[in-house]
Design a protein around this motif. Structure first.
Motif, PDB file in Angstrom:
ATOM      1  N   LEU A   1      31.688 -16.674   0.028  1.00 38.07           N
ATOM      2  CA  LEU A   1      32.758 -17.638   0.269  1.00 38.07           C
ATOM      3  C   LEU A   1      33.234 -18.228  -1.058  1.00 38.07           C
ATOM      4  O   LEU A   1      32.430 -18.658  -1.881  1.00 38.07           O
ATOM      5  CB  LEU A   1      32.266 -18.755   1.191  1.00 38.07           C
ATOM      6  N   PRO A   2      34.563 -18.276  -1.273  1.00 42.83           N
ATOM      7  CA  PRO A   2      35.100 -18.788  -2.539  1.00 42.83           C
ATOM      8  C   PRO A   2      35.195 -20.309  -2.553  1.00 42.83           C
ATOM      9  O   PRO A   2      36.271 -20.881  -2.424  1.00 42.83           O
ATOM     10  CB  PRO A   2      36.493 -18.135  -2.598  1.00 42.83           C
ATOM     11  N   ASP A   3      34.055 -20.964  -2.681  1.00 46.00           N
ATOM     12  CA  ASP A   3      34.047 -22.428  -2.706  1.00 46.00           C
ATOM     13  C   ASP A   3      32.794 -22.892  -3.431  1.00 46.00           C
ATOM     14  O   ASP A   3      31.913 -22.089  -3.764  1.00 46.00           O
ATOM     15  CB  ASP A   3      34.084 -22.988  -1.278  1.00 46.00           C
ATOM     16  N   THR A   4      32.690 -24.196  -3.660  1.00 45.46           N
ATOM     17  CA  THR A   4      31.522 -24.727  -4.347  1.00 45.46           C
ATOM     18  C   THR A   4      30.305 -24.691  -3.428  1.00 45.46           C
ATOM     19  O   THR A   4      30.440 -24.754  -2.194  1.00 45.46           O
ATOM     20  CB  THR A   4      31.772 -26.172  -4.798  1.00 45.46           C
ATOM     21  N   PRO A   5      29.100 -24.592  -3.994  1.00 42.96           N
ATOM     22  CA  PRO A   5      27.891 -24.563  -3.159  1.00 42.96           C
ATOM     23  C   PRO A   5      27.755 -25.782  -2.250  1.00 42.96           C
ATOM     24  O   PRO A   5      27.300 -25.662  -1.107  1.00 42.96           O
ATOM     25  CB  PRO A   5      26.762 -24.508  -4.188  1.00 42.96           C
ATOM     26  N   ARG A   6      28.146 -26.963  -2.734  1.00 42.23           N
ATOM     27  CA  ARG A   6      28.003 -28.171  -1.921  1.00 42.23           C
ATOM     28  C   ARG A   6      28.934 -28.133  -0.712  1.00 42.23           C
ATOM     29  O   ARG A   6      28.545 -28.530   0.392  1.00 42.23           O
ATOM     30  CB  ARG A   6      28.257 -29.424  -2.758  1.00 42.23           C
TER      31      ARG A   6
ATOM     32  N   ASN B   1      33.240 -26.579   3.819  1.00 38.65           N
ATOM     33  CA  ASN B   1      33.963 -25.325   3.973  1.00 38.65           C
ATOM     34  C   ASN B   1      34.054 -24.973   5.457  1.00 38.65           C
ATOM     35  O   ASN B   1      33.023 -24.855   6.133  1.00 38.65           O
ATOM     36  CB  ASN B   1      33.250 -24.214   3.194  1.00 38.65           C
ATOM     37  N   VAL B   2      35.277 -24.797   5.959  1.00 37.51           N
ATOM     38  CA  VAL B   2      35.478 -24.553   7.391  1.00 37.51           C
ATOM     39  C   VAL B   2      34.882 -23.213   7.808  1.00 37.51           C
ATOM     40  O   VAL B   2      34.224 -23.108   8.855  1.00 37.51           O
ATOM     41  CB  VAL B   2      36.979 -24.613   7.739  1.00 37.51           C
TER      42      VAL B   2
ATOM     43  N   PRO C   1      20.412 -24.767  -2.772  1.00 38.85           N
ATOM     44  CA  PRO C   1      19.873 -24.092  -3.967  1.00 38.85           C
ATOM     45  C   PRO C   1      20.028 -22.576  -3.905  1.00 38.85           C
ATOM     46  O   PRO C   1      20.201 -21.928  -4.946  1.00 38.85           O
ATOM     47  CB  PRO C   1      18.394 -24.504  -3.970  1.00 38.85           C
ATOM     48  N   LEU C   2      19.972 -21.996  -2.705  1.00 37.58           N
ATOM     49  CA  LEU C   2      20.139 -20.547  -2.583  1.00 37.58           C
ATOM     50  C   LEU C   2      21.547 -20.118  -2.978  1.00 37.58           C
ATOM     51  O   LEU C   2      21.732 -19.133  -3.703  1.00 37.58           O
ATOM     52  CB  LEU C   2      19.833 -20.102  -1.145  1.00 37.58           C
ATOM     53  N   ILE C   3      22.545 -20.858  -2.502  1.00 37.56           N
ATOM     54  CA  ILE C   3      23.936 -20.524  -2.821  1.00 37.56           C
ATOM     55  C   ILE C   3      24.214 -20.773  -4.297  1.00 37.56           C
ATOM     56  O   ILE C   3      24.913 -19.993  -4.958  1.00 37.56           O
ATOM     57  CB  ILE C   3      24.903 -21.332  -1.934  1.00 37.56           C
ATOM     58  N   GLU C   4      23.679 -21.871  -4.848  1.00 34.11           N
ATOM     59  CA  GLU C   4      23.854 -22.149  -6.278  1.00 34.11           C
ATOM     60  C   GLU C   4      23.261 -21.029  -7.120  1.00 34.11           C
ATOM     61  O   GLU C   4      23.886 -20.566  -8.096  1.00 34.11           O
ATOM     62  CB  GLU C   4      23.187 -23.482  -6.634  1.00 34.11           C
ATOM     63  N   ALA C   5      22.056 -20.580  -6.758  1.00 38.25           N
ATOM     64  CA  ALA C   5      21.401 -19.508  -7.520  1.00 38.25           C
ATOM     65  C   ALA C   5      22.190 -18.210  -7.398  1.00 38.25           C
ATOM     66  O   ALA C   5      22.368 -17.485  -8.394  1.00 38.25           O
ATOM     67  CB  ALA C   5      19.974 -19.309  -7.016  1.00 38.25           C
ATOM     68  N   TYR C   6      22.679 -17.904  -6.192  1.00 36.74           N
ATOM     69  CA  TYR C   6      23.439 -16.668  -5.992  1.00 36.74           C
ATOM     70  C   TYR C   6      24.735 -16.691  -6.800  1.00 36.74           C
ATOM     71  O   TYR C   6      25.070 -15.715  -7.484  1.00 36.74           O
ATOM     72  CB  TYR C   6      23.756 -16.469  -4.515  1.00 36.74           C
ATOM     73  N   GLN C   7      25.477 -17.817  -6.730  1.00 39.50           N
ATOM     74  CA  GLN C   7      26.737 -17.897  -7.468  1.00 39.50           C
ATOM     75  C   GLN C   7      26.500 -17.840  -8.972  1.00 39.50           C
ATOM     76  O   GLN C   7      27.311 -17.259  -9.712  1.00 39.50           O
ATOM     77  CB  GLN C   7      27.495 -19.165  -7.081  1.00 39.50           C
TER      78      GLN C   7
END
Length: 221
Positions: free
Chosen positions: A38-43, A78-79, A182-188
């Protein structure tokens, strides 16, 4: 444009809603990959997941997508992540969610569950649906209406579920946020690193070709 060329029979559509093609394991992997990309910030993505998971603990079946999207807008999440988060509710989790929410709701309201939750809940859902259908028809033709089944559904299912689902829904939603962030932050971060590495490699090759071309030009001159 995006519809199937050959429409599925009704029974097959219902079966795939209960058991997706490839099974729920494959569906979970698909949701995981979609969330990562998804093209958005992790938060924002994590907030979307949080409200999507929370929505599955509400009794608004058939409206979960709309509720999740509305909550995502309200919390600036994110919707799409919220819609994907509603997949937490599936045939494998609906019964445990219903049992926990209803029993906790009746306890908080000081009422009692009449009958086994997992045996009576669907009958009460259908009873309220029949009330809505037939009473709408009776109102149009001028006949009397009877909302008994709807009252039973409201008192025995909807209100207790709405109240009782708040606590486990909030707890599970916060847990989903805490785990996913943290998972999304690490992946991005890894993805940005891979993209940067590829761009650096492209620039290096372009510079090497330019230098080679320049050297050949000087040699020919």
């Amino acid at each position: 444009m995006f519809k199937r060329r050959d429409r599925l029979p009704l029974w097959q559509s219902i079966w795939q809603a209960v058991w997706p093609r490839g099974g729920w394991g494959r569906a979970a992997i698909y949701v995981k990959h979609r969330l990562r990309r998804l093209p958005d910030t992790p938060r924002k993505i994590s907030r979307g997941i949080m409200v999507g998971v929370f929505t599955t603990f509400t009794p608004f079946y058939g409206l979960h997508f709309f509720v999740a999207a509305s909550l995502a807008v309200a919390v600036r999440g994110n919707v799409m992540a919220a819609l994907l988060g509603t997949f937490f509710g599936n045939p494998l989790t609906y019964v445990p969610i219903a049992v926990v929410s209803l029993n906790l709701g009746h306890f908080m309201l000081g009422t009692e569950v009449r009958g086994a939750v997992d045996e009576n809940i669907f009958g009460k859902f259908f009873g309220a649906g029949e009330d809505l259908f037939w009473n709408s028809w009776n109102a149009l033709v001028g006949n009397s209406v009877d909302w008994t089944a709807t009252a039973v559904f409201w008192n025995d299912v909807f209100l207790p579920w709405l109240v009782g689902g708040l606590v486990p829904g909030i707890f599970t939603g916060i847990a989903a946020y805490t785990i996913s962030l943290p998972l999304i932050e690490a992946y991005q971060k890894r993805r940005r690193g891979r993209i940067k590495k590829k761009l650096d490699e492209i620039r290096r090759k372009a510079a090497a070709r330019a230098a080679e071309k320049k050297a050949k030009g000087e040699a020919n001159g």
